[in-house]
Design a protein around this motif. Structure first.
Motif, mmCIF file in Angstrom:
data_model
loop_
_atom_site.group_PDB
_atom_site.id
_atom_site.type_symbol
_atom_site.label_atom_id
_atom_site.label_comp_id
_atom_site.label_asym_id
_atom_site.label_seq_id
_atom_site.Cartn_x
_atom_site.Cartn_y
_atom_site.Cartn_z
ATOM 1 N N GLN A 81 0.831 -1.206 0.000
ATOM 2 C CA GLN A 81 0.000 0.000 0.000
ATOM 3 C C GLN A 81 0.864 1.253 0.000
ATOM 4 O O GLN A 81 0.539 2.240 -0.676
ATOM 5 N N ALA A 82 1.973 1.238 0.741
ATOM 6 C CA ALA A 82 2.878 2.385 0.752
ATOM 7 C C ALA A 82 3.511 2.586 -0.621
ATOM 8 O O ALA A 82 3.661 3.727 -1.084
ATOM 9 N N GLU A 83 3.871 1.508 -1.296
ATOM 10 C CA GLU A 83 4.427 1.628 -2.644
ATOM 11 C C GLU A 83 3.397 2.195 -3.603
ATOM 12 O O GLU A 83 3.718 3.004 -4.465
ATOM 13 N N ALA A 84 2.157 1.756 -3.471
ATOM 14 C CA ALA A 84 1.115 2.231 -4.383
ATOM 15 C C ALA A 84 0.835 3.719 -4.197
ATOM 16 O O ALA A 84 0.417 4.396 -5.140
ATOM 17 N N LYS A 85 1.090 4.259 -3.007
ATOM 18 C CA LYS A 85 0.837 5.678 -2.726
ATOM 19 C C LYS A 85 2.084 6.548 -2.926
ATOM 20 O O LYS A 85 2.059 7.735 -2.606
ATOM 21 N N ALA A 86 3.156 5.968 -3.454
ATOM 22 C CA ALA A 86 4.411 6.709 -3.605
ATOM 23 C C ALA A 86 4.241 7.876 -4.574
ATOM 24 O O ALA A 86 3.353 7.894 -5.420
ATOM 25 N N ASP A 87 5.138 8.868 -4.442
ATOM 26 C CA ASP A 87 5.066 10.082 -5.252
ATOM 27 C C ASP A 87 5.641 9.918 -6.650
ATOM 28 O O ASP A 87 5.278 10.660 -7.551
ATOM 29 N N HIS A 88 6.557 9.006 -6.847
ATOM 30 C CA HIS A 88 7.254 8.885 -8.117
ATOM 31 C C HIS A 88 6.833 7.620 -8.853
ATOM 32 O O HIS A 88 6.684 6.559 -8.245
ATOM 33 N N TRP A 89 6.691 7.730 -10.166
ATOM 34 C CA TRP A 89 6.185 6.613 -10.963
ATOM 35 C C TRP A 89 7.054 5.362 -10.925
ATOM 36 O O TRP A 89 6.508 4.266 -10.968
ATOM 37 N N PRO A 90 8.389 5.432 -10.818
ATOM 38 C CA PRO A 90 9.130 4.154 -10.775
ATOM 39 C C PRO A 90 8.779 3.320 -9.541
ATOM 40 O O PRO A 90 8.779 2.096 -9.604
ATOM 41 N N THR A 91 8.465 3.972 -8.449
ATOM 42 C CA THR A 91 8.160 3.246 -7.221
ATOM 43 C C THR A 91 6.819 2.544 -7.321
ATOM 44 O O THR A 91 6.699 1.364 -6.982
ATOM 45 N N TYR A 92 5.799 3.243 -7.784
ATOM 46 C CA TYR A 92 4.489 2.607 -7.796
ATOM 47 C C TYR A 92 4.232 1.753 -9.035
ATOM 48 O O TYR A 92 3.237 1.051 -9.096
ATOM 49 N N THR A 93 5.130 1.780 -10.014
ATOM 50 C CA THR A 93 4.956 0.915 -11.186
ATOM 51 C C THR A 93 5.911 -0.276 -11.196
ATOM 52 O O THR A 93 5.750 -1.179 -12.016
ATOM 53 N N TRP A 94 6.896 -0.288 -10.296
ATOM 54 C CA TRP A 94 7.906 -1.339 -10.338
ATOM 55 C C TRP A 94 7.320 -2.732 -10.124
ATOM 56 O O TRP A 94 7.546 -3.640 -10.906
ATOM 57 N N ARG A 95 6.572 -2.936 -9.079
ATOM 58 C CA ARG A 95 6.019 -4.255 -8.791
ATOM 59 C C ARG A 95 5.058 -4.711 -9.895
ATOM 60 O O ARG A 95 5.148 -5.851 -10.353
ATOM 61 N N PRO A 96 4.140 -3.863 -10.380
ATOM 62 C CA PRO A 96 3.288 -4.324 -11.493
ATOM 63 C C PRO A 96 4.090 -4.663 -12.755
ATOM 64 O O PRO A 96 3.785 -5.645 -13.438
ATOM 65 N N PHE A 97 5.129 -3.876 -13.044
ATOM 66 C CA PHE A 97 5.957 -4.152 -14.219
ATOM 67 C C PHE A 97 6.613 -5.528 -14.103
ATOM 68 O O PHE A 97 6.551 -6.350 -15.025
ATOM 69 N N ILE A 98 7.231 -5.807 -12.961
ATOM 70 C CA ILE A 98 7.865 -7.112 -12.746
ATOM 71 C C ILE A 98 6.815 -8.215 -12.782
ATOM 72 O O ILE A 98 7.053 -9.306 -13.306
ATOM 73 N N GLY A 99 5.646 -7.957 -12.230
ATOM 74 C CA GLY A 99 4.576 -8.949 -12.265
ATOM 75 C C GLY A 99 4.167 -9.292 -13.689
ATOM 76 O O GLY A 99 3.963 -10.462 -14.030
ATOM 77 N N PHE A 100 4.058 -8.272 -14.561
ATOM 78 C CA PHE A 100 3.706 -8.537 -15.961
ATOM 79 C C PHE A 100 4.819 -9.301 -16.672
ATOM 80 O O PHE A 100 4.556 -10.220 -17.451
ATOM 81 N N ILE A 101 6.073 -8.954 -16.400
ATOM 82 C CA ILE A 101 7.198 -9.679 -17.003
ATOM 83 C C ILE A 101 7.184 -11.139 -16.558
ATOM 84 O O ILE A 101 7.380 -12.055 -17.362
ATOM 85 N N PHE A 102 6.951 -11.349 -15.289
ATOM 86 C CA PHE A 102 6.872 -12.707 -14.740
ATOM 87 C C PHE A 102 5.762 -13.487 -15.438
ATOM 88 O O PHE A 102 5.948 -14.634 -15.847
ATOM 89 N N GLY A 103 4.593 -12.878 -15.575
ATOM 90 C CA GLY A 103 3.480 -13.526 -16.253
ATOM 91 C C GLY A 103 3.786 -13.843 -17.706
ATOM 92 O O GLY A 103 3.454 -14.921 -18.211
ATOM 93 N N LEU A 104 4.436 -12.914 -18.406
ATOM 94 C CA LEU A 104 4.806 -13.158 -19.805
ATOM 95 C C LEU A 104 5.819 -14.292 -19.925
ATOM 96 O O LEU A 104 5.749 -15.100 -20.858
ATOM 97 N N MET A 105 6.766 -14.350 -18.986
ATOM 98 C CA MET A 105 7.729 -15.457 -19.002
ATOM 99 C C MET A 105 7.020 -16.795 -18.811
ATOM 100 O O MET A 105 7.318 -17.772 -19.495
ATOM 101 N N LEU A 106 6.102 -16.849 -17.860
ATOM 102 C CA LEU A 106 5.356 -18.084 -17.636
ATOM 103 C C LEU A 106 4.550 -18.472 -18.876
ATOM 104 O O LEU A 106 4.563 -19.634 -19.299
ATOM 105 N N LEU A 107 3.851 -17.512 -19.439
ATOM 106 C CA LEU A 107 3.039 -17.769 -20.625
ATOM 107 C C LEU A 107 3.902 -18.267 -21.777
ATOM 108 O O LEU A 107 3.591 -19.269 -22.421
ATOM 109 N N GLY A 108 5.002 -17.590 -22.028
ATOM 110 C CA GLY A 108 5.877 -17.989 -23.129
ATOM 111 C C GLY A 108 6.564 -19.314 -22.895
ATOM 112 O O GLY A 108 6.602 -20.173 -23.782
ATOM 113 N N ASP A 109 7.078 -19.503 -21.705
ATOM 114 C CA ASP A 109 7.863 -20.700 -21.404
ATOM 115 C C ASP A 109 7.019 -21.967 -21.376
ATOM 116 O O ASP A 109 7.465 -23.024 -21.811
#
Length: 182
Positions: free
Chosen positions: A101-129
């Motif tokens: 929740q603290a990350e989601a409320k962060a002021d800067h976009w790299p902080t609040y987008t980092w976990r979703p970005f990694i989550g999407f990459i992880f999902g794409l790796m699973l889907l592809g692999d």
């Protein structure tokens, strides 16, 4: 001599004992069970009590009855361990949720987008692999199997969970001396 191995040996006479000998209170349960065996046999040494139970079927029957009489108390010790583990797991989950929740409320976009970005990459790796590449290999057998090392899965899982917990915990603390909030 450690009491847990003796208590495990005593479980041959009352199998219910084996279920109680796990967790952080195993020594307490073992002490209680060995104490019951010593009381029933009249022996002062735990290994002598075990030997007496193995030698005399009447004593082993008395031991079984004594364990059944104490079953509620022994089960309560085991239940207390389970309850403490559940409380610790709940506290850990709440801390992780607060971090997210603290990350989601962060002021800067790299902080609040980092976990979703990694989550999407992880999902794409699973889907592809596990889905896309096997389907493509069915059509074109020359497509090589991807060589994604197991460390990559561990690293992504860590980023999605444990590592972000500590980073978010630091970001959520207003008394933190660093300015890594974004």
């Amino acid at each position: 001599m450690p009491l847990i191995p003796i208590a495990m040996a005593l479980a041959q006479f009352a199998p219910v004992i084996a279920g109680w000998l796990g967790g952080s209170k195993a020594e307490d349960v073992a002490t209680k069970v060995v104490g019951i065996a010593q009381t029933v046999t009249g022996q002062s040494a735990p290994d002598a009590a075990l030997a007496a139970l193995q030698a005399d079927p009447n004593l082993s029957l008395q031991f079984q009855k004594a364990v059944l009489d104490q079953q509620a108390q022994l089960a309560q010790i085991s239940a207390d361990v389970t309850k403490a583990e559940l409380v610790a797991d709940t506290a850990n989950t709440q801390a992780v949720n607060q971090t997210m929740q603290a990350e989601a409320k962060a002021d800067h976009w790299p902080t609040y987008t980092w976990r979703p970005f990694i989550g999407f990459i992880f999902g794409l790796m699973l889907l592809g692999d596990y889905f896309v590449i096997p389907i493509l290999q069915g059509w074109w057998p020359r497509i090589p199997q991807p060589a994604i090392p197991s460390e990559a899965w561990v690293a992504l899982g860590g980023i999605l969970g444990v590592a972000s917990f500590f980073r978010g915990k630091m970001q959520a603390n207003p008394a933190s001396q660093t300015d890594n909030r974004g």
